[in-house]
Write an enzyme that holds these catalytic residues in place. Structure first.
Site, PDB file in Angstrom:
ATOM      1  N   GLY A  45      -7.782   4.538  -2.253  1.00  0.00           N
ATOM      2  CA  GLY A  45      -9.337   4.622  -2.481  1.00  0.00           C
ATOM      3  C   GLY A  45      -9.492   5.631  -3.760  1.00  0.00           C
ATOM      4  N   GLN A  50     -14.567  10.724  -9.397  1.00  0.00           N
ATOM      5  CA  GLN A  50     -13.394  11.306  -9.279  1.00  0.00           C
ATOM      6  C   GLN A  50     -12.731  10.998 -10.524  1.00  0.00           C
ATOM      7  OE1 GLN A  50     -12.146   9.452  -5.246  1.00  0.00           O
ATOM      8  NE2 GLN A  50     -11.016  11.345  -5.409  1.00  0.00           N
ATOM      9  N   CYS A 107      -7.745  13.572   0.138  1.00  0.00           N
ATOM     10  CA  CYS A 107      -8.395  13.056  -1.099  1.00  0.00           C
ATOM     11  C   CYS A 107      -7.814  13.502  -2.464  1.00  0.00           C
ATOM     12  CB  CYS A 107      -9.818  13.895  -1.017  1.00  0.00           C
ATOM     13  SG  CYS A 107     -11.077  13.325  -2.528  1.00  0.00           S
ATOM     14  N   LEU A 108      -7.624  12.608  -3.483  1.00  0.00           N
ATOM     15  CA  LEU A 108      -7.083  12.864  -4.482  1.00  0.00           C
ATOM     16  C   LEU A 108      -7.753  13.844  -5.446  1.00  0.00           C
ATOM     17  CD1 LEU A 108      -6.316   9.171  -5.915  1.00  0.00           C
ATOM     18  CD2 LEU A 108      -4.733  10.701  -4.754  1.00  0.00           C
ATOM     19  N   HIS A 149     -15.206   7.001   3.162  1.00  0.00           N
ATOM     20  CA  HIS A 149     -14.642   8.080   2.289  1.00  0.00           C
ATOM     21  C   HIS A 149     -15.357   7.927   0.810  1.00  0.00           C
ATOM     22  CE1 HIS A 149     -11.842  11.308   1.318  1.00  0.00           C
ATOM     23  NE2 HIS A 149     -12.042  10.749   0.123  1.00  0.00           N
ATOM     24  N   GLU A 150     -14.795   6.822   0.331  1.00  0.00           N
ATOM     25  CA  GLU A 150     -15.588   6.504  -1.040  1.00  0.00           C
ATOM     26  C   GLU A 150     -16.923   6.349  -1.202  1.00  0.00           C
ATOM     27  OE1 GLU A 150     -12.898   6.987  -2.988  1.00  0.00           O
ATOM     28  OE2 GLU A 150     -11.505   6.936  -1.812  1.00  0.00           O
ATOM     29  N   HIS A 153     -18.443   9.700  -1.749  1.00  0.00           N
ATOM     30  CA  HIS A 153     -18.208  10.144  -2.841  1.00  0.00           C
ATOM     31  C   HIS A 153     -19.433   9.604  -3.860  1.00  0.00           C
ATOM     32  CE1 HIS A 153     -14.422  12.498  -3.448  1.00  0.00           C
ATOM     33  NE2 HIS A 153     -13.633  11.437  -2.712  1.00  0.00           N
TER      34      HIS A 153
END
Length: 193
Positions: A45, A50, A107-108, A149-150, A153
């Site tokens: 994701g 991000q 997480c990226l 999660h996304e 963000h």
């Protein structure tokens, strides 16, 4: 084009995304670049914040993840997760459902940092796709976790905010180091402009 992934410490990760009113060529290009970036980083994701854009746009693709199953329901009927991927979520709304479950997340924007987060086992989603068409579905398992999660963000909420105090304490040294490194890099970049 692979975009740089913003790391923790960058202020944009705390910004709520602006609603996308129209799917323009620029938005379509951003979506394509986000997929290329996510796949290159081996993520499931990615949110617009991000990659440095404060917009209500996230992408998800859980294909290929076998150790953490996903479920999907369309119009109350179980459907193929694989056939529904990849997923573009513009201006999403998420309705929680099912019990809360704890599982490891990464997480990226937090490379090599992982911790348990409690989230809803299932969620209902209403969003627009890459053509601006509204759609609805229900997700469970990893797909539900990735979407939550996304979605966080897009609201400026990070997975470390969802950790309990013990887990947050365990990752704090790594998170503090990442934040310091990011802020130092941002200051140096601003100075060199």
């Amino acid at each position: 084009m692979i975009l740089p992934v913003v790391k923790f410490g960058h202020p944009i990760l705390r910004q709520k995304g602006a609603r996308i009113e129209a799917v323009t060529p620029e938005i379509r290009r951003l979506i394509a670049d986000m997929f290329e970036t996510m796949y290159d980083a081996h993520g499931v994701g990615l949110a617009a914040q991000q990659v440095g854009r404060a917009l209500q746009l996230a992408i998800v693709d859980v294909r290929g993840v076998k150790d953490r199953p996903s479920q999907l329901w369309l119009d109350g009927q179980e459907a193929s997760v694989e056939a529904f991927m990849p997923l573009v979520l513009l201006n999403p709304a998420v309705t929680p459902g099912g019990p809360r479950v704890r599982a490891a997340e990464g997480c990226l924007s937090f490379p090599e940092i992982f911790g348990d987060v409690e989230r809803q086992a299932e969620v209902g989603i209403t969003a627009q796709n890459e053509r601006g068409e509204e759609f609805h579905f229900k997700a469970g398992g990893l797909l539900a976790r990735a979407i939550q999660h996304e979605f966080d963000h897009l609201q400026g909420i990070l997975f470390i905010d969802r950790m309990d105090s013990i887990t947050r304490g365990e990752v704090r040294p790594d998170v503090d180091e990442l934040q310091h490194k990011t802020k130092t890099e941002l200051a140096a970049a601003a100075k060199n402009k």
